[in-house]
Design a protein around this motif. Structure first.
Motif, short mmCIF file in Angstrom:
data_model
loop_
_atom_site.label_atom_id
_atom_site.label_comp_id
_atom_site.label_asym_id
_atom_site.label_seq_id
_atom_site.Cartn_x
_atom_site.Cartn_y
_atom_site.Cartn_z
N ASP A 9 2.96 -3.09 -6.30
CA ASP A 9 1.74 -2.36 -5.76
C ASP A 9 2.10 -1.00 -5.80
O ASP A 9 3.24 -0.39 -5.37
N ARG A 10 0.72 -0.24 -5.73
CA ARG A 10 0.90 1.14 -5.79
C ARG A 10 0.18 1.61 -4.39
O ARG A 10 -0.87 0.90 -4.09
N VAL A 11 0.79 2.61 -3.49
CA VAL A 11 0.21 2.84 -2.47
C VAL A 11 -0.04 4.41 -2.45
O VAL A 11 0.78 5.23 -3.02
N GLU A 12 -1.13 4.70 -1.92
CA GLU A 12 -1.35 6.34 -1.73
C GLU A 12 -0.77 6.58 -0.19
O GLU A 12 -1.64 5.93 0.71
N LEU A 13 -0.11 7.43 0.29
CA LEU A 13 0.37 7.75 1.34
C LEU A 13 -0.44 8.97 2.01
O LEU A 13 -0.73 9.83 1.23
N LYS A 14 -0.38 9.16 3.33
CA LYS A 14 -1.12 10.26 4.08
C LYS A 14 -0.43 11.51 3.98
O LYS A 14 -1.16 12.49 3.62
N LYS A 15 0.80 11.52 3.91
CA LYS A 15 1.67 12.46 3.73
C LYS A 15 2.48 12.78 2.30
O LYS A 15 2.71 11.83 1.87
N GLN A 16 2.25 14.04 1.56
CA GLN A 16 2.65 13.90 0.32
C GLN A 16 4.28 14.21 0.44
O GLN A 16 4.75 14.58 1.28
N HIS A 17 4.90 13.71 -0.88
CA HIS A 17 6.50 14.08 -1.13
C HIS A 17 6.66 15.63 -1.20
O HIS A 17 5.63 16.11 -1.78
N PRO A 18 7.63 15.90 -1.17
CA PRO A 18 7.93 17.56 -1.37
C PRO A 18 7.45 17.67 -2.73
O PRO A 18 7.34 19.02 -3.04
N CYS A 19 7.62 16.84 -4.02
CA CYS A 19 7.13 17.49 -5.19
C CYS A 19 5.42 17.62 -5.48
O CYS A 19 5.15 17.99 -6.46
N GLY A 20 4.95 17.06 -4.21
CA GLY A 20 3.42 17.16 -4.13
C GLY A 20 2.51 15.95 -4.61
O GLY A 20 1.31 16.12 -4.48
N SER A 21 3.36 14.78 -4.82
CA SER A 21 2.89 13.51 -5.11
C SER A 21 2.32 12.67 -3.76
O SER A 21 3.23 12.67 -2.87
N LYS A 22 1.35 11.87 -3.92
CA LYS A 22 1.22 11.14 -2.62
C LYS A 22 1.16 9.72 -3.08
O LYS A 22 1.15 8.76 -2.27
N ALA A 23 1.32 9.51 -4.44
CA ALA A 23 1.25 8.20 -4.86
C ALA A 23 2.85 7.48 -5.19
O ALA A 23 3.71 8.23 -5.50
N PHE A 24 2.92 6.22 -4.78
CA PHE A 24 4.26 5.42 -4.66
C PHE A 24 4.01 4.09 -5.18
O PHE A 24 3.05 3.64 -5.06
N GLU A 25 5.15 3.61 -5.76
CA GLU A 25 5.19 2.19 -6.35
C GLU A 25 6.27 1.57 -5.29
O GLU A 25 7.28 1.79 -5.19
N ILE A 26 5.77 0.54 -4.82
CA ILE A 26 6.74 -0.24 -4.07
C ILE A 26 7.84 -1.19 -5.13
O ILE A 26 7.62 -1.79 -5.97
N MET A 27 9.15 -0.73 -4.75
CA MET A 27 10.21 -1.52 -5.51
C MET A 27 10.87 -2.82 -4.82
O MET A 27 11.59 -3.52 -5.49
N ARG A 28 10.68 -2.74 -3.63
CA ARG A 28 11.50 -3.87 -2.87
C ARG A 28 10.68 -4.02 -1.54
O ARG A 28 10.17 -3.07 -0.88
N THR A 29 10.68 -5.25 -1.11
CA THR A 29 9.85 -5.52 0.34
C THR A 29 10.85 -6.23 0.97
O THR A 29 11.90 -6.65 0.83
N GLY A 30 10.51 -6.31 2.47
CA GLY A 30 10.96 -6.92 3.59
C GLY A 30 10.87 -6.23 4.75
O GLY A 30 10.20 -5.41 5.12
N ALA A 31 12.00 -6.17 5.67
CA ALA A 31 11.85 -5.49 7.00
C ALA A 31 11.94 -3.98 6.34
O ALA A 31 11.14 -2.96 7.13
N ASP A 32 12.64 -3.58 5.46
CA ASP A 32 12.81 -1.99 4.84
C ASP A 32 12.13 -2.28 3.51
O ASP A 32 12.52 -3.09 2.87
N PHE A 33 11.34 -1.12 3.38
CA PHE A 33 10.42 -0.94 1.88
C PHE A 33 11.52 -0.02 1.08
O PHE A 33 11.79 1.21 1.63
#
Length: 64
Positions: A9-33
């Motif tokens: 799944d791809r998610v857009e976060l409220k805060k951007q990454h230092p590179c400027g992107s707000k888009a992330f892809e989920i690589m692993r799920t559980g208690a920690d992502f």
């Protein structure tokens, strides 16, 4: 109730990454992502509660 998130799944976060992107892809799920920034490919670990609080938009992997 936890948000239903799956690997790929791809998610857009409220805060951007230092590179400027707000888009992330989920690589692993559980208690920690493990999520991968789609701008610079950097992978980061987030606790479920922190990730759920930061999510603005979810794009399931089967809708791309």
């Amino acid at each position: 109730m936890p948000i239903k998130l799956e690997v790929g799944d791809r998610v857009e976060l409220k805060k951007q990454h230092p590179c400027g992107s707000k888009a992330f892809e989920i690589m692993r799920t559980g208690a920690d992502f493990r999520v991968k920034c789609l701008g610079c490919e950097k992978q980061i670990w987030l606790v479920r509660s922190e990730l759920e609080r930061r999510i603005r938009k979810i794009t399931p992997k089967n809708e791309e």
